[in-house]
Design an enzyme around this catalytic site. Structure first.
Site, PDB file in Angstrom:
ATOM      1  N   GLU A 145       0.839  -1.204   0.000  1.00 53.49           N
ATOM      2  CA  GLU A 145       0.000   0.000   0.000  1.00 53.49           C
ATOM      3  C   GLU A 145       0.874   1.254   0.000  1.00 53.49           C
ATOM      4  O   GLU A 145       1.939   1.286   0.632  1.00 53.49           O
ATOM      5  CB  GLU A 145      -0.911   0.073   1.234  1.00 53.49           C
ATOM      6  CG  GLU A 145      -1.822  -1.105   1.434  1.00 53.49           C
ATOM      7  CD  GLU A 145      -2.996  -1.143   0.489  1.00 53.49           C
ATOM      8  OE1 GLU A 145      -3.210  -0.156  -0.249  1.00 53.49           O
ATOM      9  OE2 GLU A 145      -3.708  -2.163   0.490  1.00 53.49           O
ATOM     10  N   THR A 146       0.395   2.264  -0.700  1.00 56.18           N
ATOM     11  CA  THR A 146       0.932   3.620  -0.572  1.00 56.18           C
ATOM     12  C   THR A 146      -0.227   4.530  -0.178  1.00 56.18           C
ATOM     13  O   THR A 146      -1.297   4.480  -0.790  1.00 56.18           O
ATOM     14  CB  THR A 146       1.559   4.105  -1.889  1.00 56.18           C
ATOM     15  OG1 THR A 146       2.660   3.246  -2.225  1.00 56.18           O
ATOM     16  CG2 THR A 146       2.062   5.527  -1.767  1.00 56.18           C
TER      17      THR A 146
END
Length: 273
Positions: free
Chosen positions: A46-47
């Site tokens: 995830e970002t």
């Protein structure tokens, strides 16, 4: 703009779950295509992207999460990572409120360095064990539960901790069995070891074969194991190669997730939106 890589649900570098974090200077999100390109470039599970909101509202920051291939509705470890950046940089203190696709979330920093997330509890629904899921995992499945629309996972209970740790699943075969992923779990073999249950999470549908530590999954694991162990406060170990601990506290329709985080990279993104 500054970009940071933060290891979440751990107290040391190179463990837990790494997340990219970008605090945006603007009062809106850039184009979805740019957000996705950055997340693909970062290439972590995830970002997180966040921008500040006007004061006086129900939330302080707007927050979105992207895997390398798509946007997701809920992410625990990248929320913890974002809160860690806000607090360690002096951008925020105390409790920070986020608005996200899954509703209002909050993160509270404590004096001991831990951060507690306040997330909605997943609505667990027992389901028939899907045909083929045991074969895809390579293990006998005792029970299966759907986690609702926000998470979209299938929680499968296995016989014991050793089985969970030893899984070598057929990743492509798991795609058909949930909207987002499969959470395999079992009771801890020895609760004196410092955790009450173990889990592993596989999310090939959103481009993540195995997630190191999945905070959002613990909004389902907390009620699942609290009902069986008859305790509202538990500790889960996600037994991936990187590993991480998530302390859970069930509060009805809300679940508290507590952990630590460590910034390992602090750099500059040279491509503007």
């Amino acid at each position: 703009m500054r970009i940071r890589i933060v290891d979440a649900f751990t107290d040391r570098p190179f463990a837990g779950n790494p997340a990219g974090v970008l605090l945006l200077d603007s009062d809106h999100f850039p184009a979805d295509s740019w957000l996705q390109q950055v997340a693909t470039e970062v290439n972590l599970s995830e970002t997180a992207f966040a921008h500040r909101l006007p004061s006086g509202g129900e939330a302080d920051w707007a927050l979105r999460w992207f895997t390398p291939v798509t946007e997701v509705d809920m992410c625990g470890h990248a929320t913890l990572a974002t809160a860690h950046v806000l607090h360690t940089t002096g951008t925020a203190s105390g409790t920070v409120r986020f608005t996200a696709r899954c509703g209002i979330l909050s993160a509270t920093a404590h004096q001991d360095g831990t951060i507690t997330l306040d997330f909605p509890t997943a609505p667990l629904t027992p389901v028939e064990i899907p045909d083929g899921v045991a074969e895809a995992l390579g293990a006998r499945v005792i029970s299966a539960h759907d986690t609702g629309a926000d998470i979209g996972d299938l929680v499968v209970e296995l016989t014991d901790e050793r089985t969970v740790r030893g899984l070598t699943p057929d990743i492509p075969a798991l795609v058909a069995h949930s909207a987002r992923g499969i959470i395999a779990t079992a009771a801890a073999e020895d609760p004196a070891a410092g955790y009450d249950f173990v889990s592993r999470g596989f999310f090939p549908r959103v481009g993540i074969d195995e997630d190191p530590v999945t905070g959002s999954a613990h909004t389902a694991l907390a009620p699942f194991w609290s009902a069986r162990l008859r305790r509202g406060e538990l500790t889960g170990l996600q037994a991936s190669a990187r590993s991480g601990l998530v302390r859970t506290a069930l509060r009805g329709d809300r679940t508290l997730l507590t952990g630590r985080a460590v910034t390992v990279i602090d750099g500059e993104l040279l491509t503007a939106p």
